[in-house]
Scaffold this motif. Sequence first.
Motif, short mmCIF file in Angstrom:
data_model
loop_
_atom_site.label_atom_id
_atom_site.label_comp_id
_atom_site.label_asym_id
_atom_site.label_seq_id
_atom_site.Cartn_x
_atom_site.Cartn_y
_atom_site.Cartn_z
N TYR A 1 2.59 -2.92 5.77
CA TYR A 1 2.54 -2.45 4.38
C TYR A 1 1.75 -3.34 3.43
O TYR A 1 1.69 -3.06 2.24
CB TYR A 1 3.97 -2.28 3.85
CG TYR A 1 4.70 -1.18 4.55
CD1 TYR A 1 4.41 0.15 4.32
CD2 TYR A 1 5.70 -1.48 5.49
CE1 TYR A 1 5.07 1.17 4.97
CE2 TYR A 1 6.37 -0.46 6.15
CZ TYR A 1 6.05 0.85 5.89
OH TYR A 1 6.72 1.86 6.55
N ARG A 2 1.14 -4.40 3.92
CA ARG A 2 0.34 -5.27 3.03
C ARG A 2 -0.88 -4.46 2.57
O ARG A 2 -1.60 -3.90 3.36
CB ARG A 2 -0.09 -6.54 3.73
CG ARG A 2 -0.81 -7.49 2.79
CD ARG A 2 -1.12 -8.81 3.47
NE ARG A 2 0.06 -9.63 3.73
CZ ARG A 2 0.60 -10.46 2.84
NH1 ARG A 2 0.08 -10.58 1.66
NH2 ARG A 2 1.66 -11.16 3.17
N GLY A 3 -1.10 -4.45 1.25
CA GLY A 3 -2.17 -3.66 0.65
C GLY A 3 -3.52 -4.27 0.66
O GLY A 3 -3.90 -5.32 0.92
N ASN B 1 0.80 -1.22 0.00
CA ASN B 1 0.00 0.00 0.00
C ASN B 1 0.84 1.28 0.00
O ASN B 1 0.38 2.32 -0.44
CB ASN B 1 -0.99 0.01 1.18
CG ASN B 1 -0.30 -0.10 2.52
OD1 ASN B 1 0.91 0.04 2.63
ND2 ASN B 1 -1.09 -0.36 3.55
N ASP B 2 2.06 1.24 0.48
CA ASP B 2 2.97 2.41 0.50
C ASP B 2 4.36 1.91 0.07
O ASP B 2 5.16 1.49 0.91
CB ASP B 2 3.01 3.01 1.90
CG ASP B 2 4.00 4.15 2.04
OD1 ASP B 2 4.47 4.68 1.01
OD2 ASP B 2 4.32 4.53 3.19
#
Length: 108
Positions: free
Chosen positions: A106-108, A44-45
């Motif tokens: 950070y997993r989207g 995600n980032d």
Amino acid sequence: MSGAMMGFIIWAAVGAIIILMGIKDIFSKKAAGFWANVEQFPVNDIKGYNRATGILFILYGIIFIVLGLPLLSGQNSPVILLSVLGVMLETIVLMAIYIIVITKKYRG
């Protein structure tokens, strides 16, 4: 040059390569891969993820080099077990930090 010094130089060169991989990850535009031959999960980032992964590799490389210092005492010294066991523990901690902290964040 003694064998102990040559062994440490090779050890430090491997650590420097790991540090360079971390620096490359920090400046990468695509999500940095951590596991070999595994498809990267959606991030995600990307910038934050690459920075976190890069810093993780840089710290790993620095600690790796420090753990190689017992090589300077001679390659037949029992102190070398500290290097081997230290790197094993360091690698397990690296994987745990990646899975528990970085992947979760950070997993989207």
